[in-house]
Design a protein around this motif. Sequence first.
Motif, PDB file in Angstrom:
ATOM      1  N   TYR A 123      28.755 -14.611  47.799  1.00 48.37           N
ATOM      2  CA  TYR A 123      28.533 -15.964  47.296  1.00 48.37           C
ATOM      3  C   TYR A 123      29.397 -16.258  46.068  1.00 48.37           C
ATOM      4  O   TYR A 123      29.603 -17.407  45.711  1.00 48.37           O
ATOM      5  CB  TYR A 123      27.051 -16.154  46.945  1.00 48.37           C
ATOM      6  CG  TYR A 123      26.157 -16.094  48.158  1.00 48.37           C
ATOM      7  CD1 TYR A 123      25.945 -17.220  48.941  1.00 48.37           C
ATOM      8  CD2 TYR A 123      25.546 -14.905  48.529  1.00 48.37           C
ATOM      9  CE1 TYR A 123      25.136 -17.166  50.053  1.00 48.37           C
ATOM     10  CE2 TYR A 123      24.728 -14.844  49.650  1.00 48.37           C
ATOM     11  CZ  TYR A 123      24.530 -15.974  50.406  1.00 48.37           C
ATOM     12  OH  TYR A 123      23.725 -15.909  51.513  1.00 48.37           O
ATOM     13  N   GLY A 124      29.846 -15.232  45.395  1.00 49.02           N
ATOM     14  CA  GLY A 124      30.707 -15.379  44.226  1.00 49.02           C
ATOM     15  C   GLY A 124      31.646 -14.199  44.203  1.00 49.02           C
ATOM     16  O   GLY A 124      32.784 -14.272  44.656  1.00 49.02           O
ATOM     17  N   LEU A 125      31.154 -13.085  43.691  1.00 47.02           N
ATOM     18  CA  LEU A 125      31.870 -11.818  43.809  1.00 47.02           C
ATOM     19  C   LEU A 125      31.673 -11.289  45.225  1.00 47.02           C
ATOM     20  O   LEU A 125      30.585 -11.426  45.790  1.00 47.02           O
ATOM     21  CB  LEU A 125      31.298 -10.821  42.800  1.00 47.02           C
ATOM     22  CG  LEU A 125      32.042  -9.496  42.625  1.00 47.02           C
ATOM     23  CD1 LEU A 125      33.367  -9.732  41.915  1.00 47.02           C
ATOM     24  CD2 LEU A 125      31.186  -8.511  41.841  1.00 47.02           C
ATOM     25  N   PRO A 126      32.707 -10.722  45.856  1.00 49.89           N
ATOM     26  CA  PRO A 126      32.514 -10.203  47.209  1.00 49.89           C
ATOM     27  C   PRO A 126      31.519  -9.052  47.231  1.00 49.89           C
ATOM     28  O   PRO A 126      31.446  -8.260  46.279  1.00 49.89           O
ATOM     29  CB  PRO A 126      33.922  -9.730  47.604  1.00 49.89           C
ATOM     30  CG  PRO A 126      34.630  -9.503  46.313  1.00 49.89           C
ATOM     31  CD  PRO A 126      34.078 -10.529  45.367  1.00 49.89           C
ATOM     32  N   ILE A 127      30.740  -8.958  48.299  1.00 49.90           N
ATOM     33  CA  ILE A 127      29.861  -7.810  48.484  1.00 49.90           C
ATOM     34  C   ILE A 127      30.764  -6.584  48.605  1.00 49.90           C
ATOM     35  O   ILE A 127      31.727  -6.584  49.352  1.00 49.90           O
ATOM     36  CB  ILE A 127      29.003  -7.953  49.752  1.00 49.90           C
ATOM     37  CG1 ILE A 127      28.372  -9.345  49.827  1.00 49.90           C
ATOM     38  CG2 ILE A 127      27.951  -6.866  49.807  1.00 49.90           C
ATOM     39  CD1 ILE A 127      27.534  -9.714  48.644  1.00 49.90           C
ATOM     40  N   GLY A 128      30.425  -5.530  47.896  1.00 51.75           N
ATOM     41  CA  GLY A 128      31.307  -4.367  47.878  1.00 51.75           C
ATOM     42  C   GLY A 128      32.365  -4.467  46.801  1.00 51.75           C
ATOM     43  O   GLY A 128      33.256  -3.624  46.716  1.00 51.75           O
ATOM     44  N   GLY A 129      32.265  -5.499  45.957  1.00 57.05           N
ATOM     45  CA  GLY A 129      33.170  -5.643  44.831  1.00 57.05           C
ATOM     46  C   GLY A 129      32.510  -5.137  43.562  1.00 57.05           C
ATOM     47  O   GLY A 129      31.297  -5.245  43.395  1.00 57.05           O
ATOM     48  N   VAL A 130      33.297  -4.570  42.675  1.00 58.63           N
ATOM     49  CA  VAL A 130      32.798  -4.057  41.395  1.00 58.63           C
ATOM     50  C   VAL A 130      33.527  -4.803  40.282  1.00 58.63           C
ATOM     51  O   VAL A 130      34.756  -4.902  40.308  1.00 58.63           O
ATOM     52  CB  VAL A 130      33.054  -2.544  41.254  1.00 58.63           C
ATOM     53  CG1 VAL A 130      32.522  -2.043  39.909  1.00 58.63           C
ATOM     54  CG2 VAL A 130      32.415  -1.787  42.409  1.00 58.63           C
ATOM     55  N   LEU A 131      32.782  -5.340  39.337  1.00 62.13           N
ATOM     56  CA  LEU A 131      33.389  -6.111  38.260  1.00 62.13           C
ATOM     57  C   LEU A 131      32.810  -5.677  36.919  1.00 62.13           C
ATOM     58  O   LEU A 131      31.594  -5.681  36.736  1.00 62.13           O
ATOM     59  CB  LEU A 131      33.141  -7.607  38.456  1.00 62.13           C
ATOM     60  CG  LEU A 131      33.761  -8.537  37.407  1.00 62.13           C
ATOM     61  CD1 LEU A 131      35.291  -8.486  37.493  1.00 62.13           C
ATOM     62  CD2 LEU A 131      33.283  -9.968  37.606  1.00 62.13           C
ATOM     63  N   ALA A 132      33.687  -5.277  35.993  1.00 63.06           N
ATOM     64  CA  ALA A 132      33.275  -4.939  34.630  1.00 63.06           C
ATOM     65  C   ALA A 132      33.641  -6.107  33.721  1.00 63.06           C
ATOM     66  O   ALA A 132      34.787  -6.564  33.719  1.00 63.06           O
ATOM     67  CB  ALA A 132      33.979  -3.667  34.169  1.00 63.06           C
ATOM     68  N   THR A 133      32.665  -6.609  32.966  1.00 64.00           N
ATOM     69  CA  THR A 133      32.897  -7.737  32.064  1.00 64.00           C
ATOM     70  C   THR A 133      32.588  -7.328  30.633  1.00 64.00           C
ATOM     71  O   THR A 133      31.900  -6.330  30.394  1.00 64.00           O
ATOM     72  CB  THR A 133      32.029  -8.949  32.441  1.00 64.00           C
ATOM     73  OG1 THR A 133      30.639  -8.587  32.307  1.00 64.00           O
ATOM     74  CG2 THR A 133      32.304  -9.387  33.867  1.00 64.00           C
ATOM     75  N   GLU A 134      33.080  -8.107  29.687  1.00 63.48           N
ATOM     76  CA  GLU A 134      32.832  -7.837  28.275  1.00 63.48           C
ATOM     77  C   GLU A 134      31.979  -8.945  27.679  1.00 63.48           C
ATOM     78  O   GLU A 134      32.298 -10.126  27.796  1.00 63.48           O
ATOM     79  CB  GLU A 134      34.158  -7.746  27.508  1.00 63.48           C
ATOM     80  CG  GLU A 134      33.985  -7.408  26.027  1.00 63.48           C
ATOM     81  CD  GLU A 134      35.303  -7.242  25.296  1.00 63.48           C
ATOM     82  OE1 GLU A 134      35.281  -6.774  24.141  1.00 63.48           O
ATOM     83  OE2 GLU A 134      36.353  -7.568  25.882  1.00 63.48           O
ATOM     84  N   ASN A 135      30.852  -8.547  27.074  1.00 62.72           N
ATOM     85  CA  ASN A 135      29.938  -9.482  26.414  1.00 62.72           C
ATOM     86  C   ASN A 135      29.480 -10.596  27.348  1.00 62.72           C
ATOM     87  O   ASN A 135      29.381 -11.763  26.955  1.00 62.72           O
ATOM     88  CB  ASN A 135      30.598 -10.092  25.167  1.00 62.72           C
ATOM     89  CG  ASN A 135      30.872  -9.053  24.095  1.00 62.72           C
ATOM     90  OD1 ASN A 135      30.123  -8.091  23.948  1.00 62.72           O
ATOM     91  ND2 ASN A 135      31.964  -9.231  23.368  1.00 62.72           N
ATOM     92  N   ALA A 136      29.213 -10.258  28.596  1.00 60.39           N
ATOM     93  CA  ALA A 136      28.781 -11.279  29.555  1.00 60.39           C
ATOM     94  C   ALA A 136      27.970 -10.638  30.669  1.00 60.39           C
ATOM     95  O   ALA A 136      28.221  -9.492  31.061  1.00 60.39           O
ATOM     96  CB  ALA A 136      29.985 -12.004  30.142  1.00 60.39           C
TER      97      ALA A 136
END
Length: 238
Positions: A123-136
């Motif tokens: 729906y936003g990030l793909p399933i099976g996707g990994v995302l590292a964010t900073e201060n969020a």
Amino acid sequence: MNGKHLVKLGLEKKAIALAQTAATTRETAGLTRDDILSELRAVQQNPAAYAAGGVYAPLAAELLAQQAVLDARRGSDLRPAPLPYPTWGADLIDPGAHRQMDVAMRLPISRAGALMPDAHVGYGLPIGGVLATENAVIPYGVGVDIGCSMMLSILPIQPGALRTDEAGTLLLKHTRFGAGVAFDKRDRQDHDVLHESTWNDQPILQHLYDKAATQIGTSGSGNHFVGATRSIEIVSNR
């Protein structure tokens, strides 16, 4: 000093009114229009130098506030290109998942990412996707598939001792697939989590206990699966 002169300087909205007030004060002090315009340009170039006090302090404060808003907007702009990220099983991943991951890696809060072999459109990030964010924190990053995962269970037996037909029978007996599918009461599986005191300590969980009991061991719907193989042999020297 009229508004046209101030507009030509690039001032706008509240800043124009504050500049007009300051200009009137300086005109009263005997300064010419050119002198006042020169001072206003100096305030524009370095408002922090005039913010501490004086006739131009209110204008300087407004210009600093406007600059802060512009800086915040720039900080929320997407990167012109996505940050690089590793992909495992690229040949098996559809282009839509790559496009979603590319957008995620253009976010100003993104710092690192990756695509797993089972990645597919979410729906936003793909399933099976990994995302590292900073201060969020992104609560709806992957939508309703939060918590999905894959697990490899390695059994301490030789490959030849595993009978796939028996394993298949056990899998069908001890799990359920499909949306809304659950275990009948006589087939429900017991688990330590069902005996935790939390169910009684929190009122909202009291109403969910029966639902949890019927769903222990279920796999839901979608791309969920269970499989067995005897092609892996573990060799240990210990």
